[in-house]
Scaffold this active site. Structure first.
Site, PDB file in Angstrom:
ATOM      1  N   LEU A  71     -15.644   0.234   4.171  1.00 16.45           N
ATOM      2  CA  LEU A  71     -14.796  -0.303   3.121  1.00 16.45           C
ATOM      3  C   LEU A  71     -13.306  -0.089   3.380  1.00 16.45           C
ATOM      4  O   LEU A  71     -12.468  -0.654   2.683  1.00 16.45           O
ATOM      5  CB  LEU A  71     -15.192   0.288   1.765  1.00 16.45           C
ATOM      6  CG  LEU A  71     -16.512  -0.264   1.213  1.00 16.45           C
ATOM      7  CD1 LEU A  71     -17.086   0.663   0.157  1.00 16.45           C
ATOM      8  CD2 LEU A  71     -16.317  -1.664   0.637  1.00 16.45           C
ATOM      9  N   TYR A  75       2.707  12.776  -0.662  1.00 18.83           N
ATOM     10  CA  TYR A  75       1.269  12.634  -0.896  1.00 18.83           C
ATOM     11  C   TYR A  75       0.660  13.791  -1.682  1.00 18.83           C
ATOM     12  O   TYR A  75       0.943  14.965  -1.430  1.00 18.83           O
ATOM     13  CB  TYR A  75       0.537  12.518   0.446  1.00 18.83           C
ATOM     14  CG  TYR A  75      -0.950  12.309   0.336  1.00 18.83           C
ATOM     15  CD1 TYR A  75      -1.463  11.119  -0.170  1.00 18.83           C
ATOM     16  CD2 TYR A  75      -1.857  13.303   0.734  1.00 18.83           C
ATOM     17  CE1 TYR A  75      -2.829  10.912  -0.269  1.00 18.83           C
ATOM     18  CE2 TYR A  75      -3.219  13.103   0.655  1.00 18.83           C
ATOM     19  CZ  TYR A  75      -3.701  11.910   0.146  1.00 18.83           C
ATOM     20  OH  TYR A  75      -5.056  11.713   0.055  1.00 18.83           O
TER      21      TYR A  75
END
Length: 315
Positions: free
Chosen positions: A85, A183
Site C-alpha cells: 500500500l 516529525y
C-alpha cells in the site's frame, strides 16, 4: 434490530447478520494470521460468503487464514492478492488483478495499516503513515469502485481508523513534516487516521447515487494483533504525554473477538443504511472532532490525494 456495544464479539455480529454475509464477496486489506483483518475473514467464513479476497504484502502470513477459511466454508472461494500500500504501482497491479478475477464486490474493508514508525517517504514522496494508511487505500478503493457499483446497490466501504485521529488533523500544507525535520510518529499516525475518516465522509457523498455506502471506525485497543510491533521504541515515551495533552480518554482494552465487532457492524448492519459517512466506536456511530467531519476538509483531502496518485476520480 440487534443492539451491539463494547462487549459485542465479532462472532455475535456475524451470527446475527449472517444473511448479510451469505453469498457475498468481501475484499480485505491486511489479512495476516493473528491480525484483525485475518480474524475478520475467519469470522465471515462462518456464514458462507461466496468469496473472500485477502490483500497483503506476504502470502505466507495469510496462508493459515486461507486454510482456515477453506476448512470452515469449503464452498467459499478464497484468494490472495499481493499488495504494498506504500506503492501506487503495486496498488494498481493488485487492483487490476482483482478487477479481472471477480464480477462484483459487496464489501471492501480497508483494514491494513502501520503505526508509530520511523520517518520515511513512499515512492510518491509521502510520509509513510499517510501513504500506507490513506493514499494506498484511496487509490485501491477508487480503482475498485466499478466492482462495488456492480453489486447492484448496498455495497459498503469500511475504513479502519482509530481514536488516535485526535492526535492530529490532516496538515495539508506540511503533511511530510518539513521532510522529517519536525516529525512526530504519533502526529503522523493521527494525521493518517483523520484521513481515513475524511475519506469515508467524501465517499458517502460521491457514491450515494450508486447506492454504495462508506464508514470509518475505531476498532478498540487490541494488544494482540501485532500492529504495535512496528512501533519505533523511541515513540513509546511520548505517546502518554500526548494522550494527556489532548485530554483523551484511554479506552479499555478489547480482545481480538471484541476488536473485530465494530468493523463487522460497519460492514453488515442494515441499521446503518441511513448513516453513510459516519464514524463508529463500540459498534455505534459517534461524533468526531470538527476537522475530521468537515466536508470542505474531505474535499481538500480528495483533491490532494488525486494529485499524489496522479489520477482524478469523478463521480
Amino acid at each position: 434490530m440487534a443492539s451491539f456495544d463494547f462487549s459485542t464479539t465479532g462472532s455475535e455480529v456475524v451470527a446475527k447478520l449472517s444473511e448479510r454475509v451469505f453469498g457475498k464477496t468481501f475484499v480485505i486489506t491486511g489479512a495476516s494470521h493473528g491480525g484483525l483483518g485475518g480474524h475478520i475473514a475467519l469470522l465471515l467464513a462462518a456464514a458462507n460468503p461466496a468469496e473472500i479476497v485477502l490483500l497483503g504484502r506476504s502470502e505466507n502470513k495469510a496462508s493459515l487464514v486461507m486454510k482456515a477459511i477453506r476448512e470452515t466454508s469449503p464452498s467459499t472461494i478464497v484468494r490472495f492478492v499481493k499488495i504494498d500500500l506504500m506503492s501506487c504501482a503495486s496498488v494498481r497491479v493488485a487492483a487490476a488483478e482483482i478487477n479481472s478475477s471477480i464480477s462484483k464486490i459487496d464489501v471492501l474493508i480497508n483494514n491494513a495499516g502501520i503505526m508509530g514508525a520511523k520517518f520515511s517517504l513512499t515512492p510518491e514522496n509521502v510520509e509513510s503513515h499517510l501513504g500506507a494508511n490513506h493514499i494506498g487505500h484511496f487509490l485501491l478503493t477508487n480503482l475498485l469502485v466499478p466492482k462495488l457499483e456492480a453489486s447492484g446497490g448496498g455495497a459498503r466501504i469500511v475504513n479502519v481508523s482509530s481514536a488516535m485521529y485526535q492526535f492530529s488533523p490532516v496538515m495539508f500544507e506540511d503533511y511530510n513534516f518539513s521532510n522529517g525535520k519536525t516529525y512526530n510518529a504519533w502526529t503522523a499516525y493521527g494525521q493518517s487516521k483523520t484521513a481515513n475518516i475524511l475519506f469515508a465522509v467524501a465517499l458517502a457523498r460521491k457514491l450515494e447515487k450508486m447506492g454504495v455506502k462508506s464508514y470509518s471506525l475505531h476498532p478498540g485497543v487490541i494488544q494482540t494483533t501485532g500492529l504495535s510491533s512496528g512501533v519505533d521504541s523511541a515513540a513509546w515515551s511520548i505517546v502518554g504525554p500526548m494522550v494527556e495533552s489532548k485530554g483523551m480518554k484511554i479506552p479499555k482494552e478489547k480482545n481480538i473477538e471484541q476488536g473485530c465487532a465494530t468493523t463487522l457492524v460497519a460492514a453488515l448492519d442494515p441499521a446503518l443504511n441511513d448513516q453513510s459517512g459516519s464514524f463508529l466506536d463500540d459498534c455505534n456511530p459517534q461524533q468526531v472532532l470538527e476537522y475530521a467531519s468537515d466536508t470542505s476538509n474531505a474535499d481538500k483531502l480528495w483533491t490532494l490525494s488525486e494529485k499524489i496518485v496522479g489520477e482524478e476520480f469523478c463521480y
